[in-house]
Design a protein around this motif. Structure first.
Motif, PDB file in Angstrom:
ATOM      1  N   PHE A  55       0.837  -1.193   0.000  1.00 56.43           N
ATOM      2  CA  PHE A  55       0.000   0.000   0.000  1.00 56.43           C
ATOM      3  C   PHE A  55       0.874   1.246   0.000  1.00 56.43           C
ATOM      4  O   PHE A  55       2.054   1.203   0.356  1.00 56.43           O
ATOM      5  N   ASN A  56       0.280   2.343  -0.407  1.00 60.87           N
ATOM      6  CA  ASN A  56       0.946   3.644  -0.364  1.00 60.87           C
ATOM      7  C   ASN A  56       0.429   4.395   0.863  1.00 60.87           C
ATOM      8  O   ASN A  56      -0.751   4.737   0.916  1.00 60.87           O
ATOM      9  N   PRO A  96       4.904  -0.999   2.759  1.00 62.36           N
ATOM     10  CA  PRO A  96       4.529   0.337   2.282  1.00 62.36           C
ATOM     11  C   PRO A  96       5.411   0.758   1.113  1.00 62.36           C
ATOM     12  O   PRO A  96       6.626   0.531   1.131  1.00 62.36           O
ATOM     13  N   VAL A  97       4.815   1.335   0.093  1.00 62.21           N
ATOM     14  CA  VAL A  97       5.556   1.820  -1.072  1.00 62.21           C
ATOM     15  C   VAL A  97       5.075   3.232  -1.392  1.00 62.21           C
ATOM     16  O   VAL A  97       3.969   3.624  -1.026  1.00 62.21           O
ATOM     17  N   SER A  98       5.905   3.969  -2.098  1.00 60.02           N
ATOM     18  CA  SER A  98       5.530   5.339  -2.454  1.00 60.02           C
ATOM     19  C   SER A  98       5.096   5.465  -3.909  1.00 60.02           C
ATOM     20  O   SER A  98       4.629   6.519  -4.333  1.00 60.02           O
ATOM     21  N   GLY A  99       5.251   4.382  -4.678  1.00 63.39           N
ATOM     22  CA  GLY A  99       4.853   4.420  -6.078  1.00 63.39           C
ATOM     23  C   GLY A  99       5.040   3.071  -6.733  1.00 63.39           C
ATOM     24  O   GLY A  99       5.574   2.129  -6.123  1.00 63.39           O
ATOM     25  N   ALA A 100       4.610   2.973  -7.987  1.00 59.44           N
ATOM     26  CA  ALA A 100       4.672   1.699  -8.703  1.00 59.44           C
ATOM     27  C   ALA A 100       6.101   1.181  -8.832  1.00 59.44           C
ATOM     28  O   ALA A 100       6.341  -0.032  -8.800  1.00 59.44           O
ATOM     29  N   ASP A 120       8.381   1.164  -6.730  1.00 57.92           N
ATOM     30  CA  ASP A 120       8.877   0.561  -5.490  1.00 57.92           C
ATOM     31  C   ASP A 120       8.354  -0.854  -5.258  1.00 57.92           C
ATOM     32  O   ASP A 120       8.860  -1.567  -4.391  1.00 57.92           O
ATOM     33  N   ILE A 121       7.336  -1.250  -6.007  1.00 59.53           N
ATOM     34  CA  ILE A 121       6.665  -2.522  -5.720  1.00 59.53           C
ATOM     35  C   ILE A 121       7.600  -3.712  -5.919  1.00 59.53           C
ATOM     36  O   ILE A 121       7.717  -4.580  -5.048  1.00 59.53           O
ATOM     37  N   GLU A 122       8.275  -3.767  -7.055  1.00 58.44           N
ATOM     38  CA  GLU A 122       9.168  -4.899  -7.330  1.00 58.44           C
ATOM     39  C   GLU A 122      10.282  -4.982  -6.292  1.00 58.44           C
ATOM     40  O   GLU A 122      10.616  -6.072  -5.807  1.00 58.44           O
ATOM     41  N   ASP A 165      11.006  -8.102  -3.623  1.00 56.28           N
ATOM     42  CA  ASP A 165      12.302  -8.789  -3.621  1.00 56.28           C
ATOM     43  C   ASP A 165      12.897  -8.866  -2.223  1.00 56.28           C
ATOM     44  O   ASP A 165      13.595  -9.823  -1.875  1.00 56.28           O
ATOM     45  N   GLU A 166      12.647  -7.845  -1.425  1.00 52.83           N
ATOM     46  CA  GLU A 166      13.183  -7.844  -0.061  1.00 52.83           C
ATOM     47  C   GLU A 166      12.449  -8.838   0.827  1.00 52.83           C
ATOM     48  O   GLU A 166      12.967  -9.300   1.807  1.00 52.83           O
TER      49      GLU A 166
END
Length: 216
Positions: free
Chosen positions: A172-173, A203-207, A209-211, A215-216
């Motif tokens: 989610f953002n 949490p991500v700030s944009g598309a 950041d998703i990948e 991966d982490e």
């Protein structure tokens, strides 16, 4: 009284519910501001606005005749939402239709007088858009898009589809999700043990950041 009926018509059209009593055609021009969270040319936004216009026309309000609709799209940018809110408020519309939690928040930070009808808002009480679902109070009312108890159902359905699942990532953002994401994360974390699932909050700030987050 006519203004109140018009606002009720907007709410009904936003939810695409046909009303038994149709508004009579009027010569007086009414103005509706509409802000969607996605880009203005987004196919889903275009389809939603087209359905909204059609529903309003059924109620006797025809665009460019006795109704003017000012549509704006924020393209997922919180700062742009604030700018668009200021822009539409300056036009002094009769009512503003807000689609999403962050769009509604942007509007209510800047006006407590112009009526705001919201849709696709998960937690209007928790976000303090309304006093309660039964009695909204203030200048905002609208429709929620999900009931909080359904969050556990998502995990249940996931287990039915893929019984071997042990870990689930919730992406989610924080700038756009209800409660900064806490509205859903706390419910998922509370439900997960019942299904032997370990939830991971991402949490991500944009598309872009998703990948990296996965991966982490």
């Amino acid at each position: 009284m006519r203004r109140r009926k018009f606002i009720l018509a907007v709410g009904g059209a936003a939810f695409a519910v046909p009303l038994a009593v149709r508004a009579q055609q009027r010569d007086e021009l009414r103005r509706i501001g509409v802000i969607v969270q996605v880009a203005q040319d987004d196919p889903e936004a275009q389809a939603s606005v087209a359905a909204f216009k059609a529903a309003m026309q059924e109620l006797g309000w025809r665009n460019d005749h006795n109704l003017q609709i000012d549509l704006r799209g924020a393209a997922g940018d919180p700062e742009r939402m604030q700018a668009l809110a200021r822009e539409l408020i300056a036009l002094k519309p009769d009512v503003i239709l807000a689609r999403s939690t962050p769009v509604t928040a942007a509007l209510l930070r800047q006006t407590r007088t112009i009526p705001v009808v919201f849709t696709v808002v998960s937690d209007p009480v928790g976000e303090r858009f309304v006093e309660s679902l039964a009695r909204p109070g203030g200048n905002a009312t609208g429709f929620t898009n999900v009931e909080s108890s359904l969050t556990g159902k998502w995990l249940e359905l996931l287990k039915e589809v893929a019984p071997s699942v042990k870990r689930v990532a919730f992406i989610f953002n924080p700038k756009l999700a209800p409660g900064g994401g806490s509205y859903y994360t706390r419910l998922i974390e509370a439900s997960a043990p019942s299904f032997a699932i370990k939830p991971t909050v991402l949490p991500v700030s944009g598309a872009d950041d998703i990948e990296h987050a996965i991966d982490e």
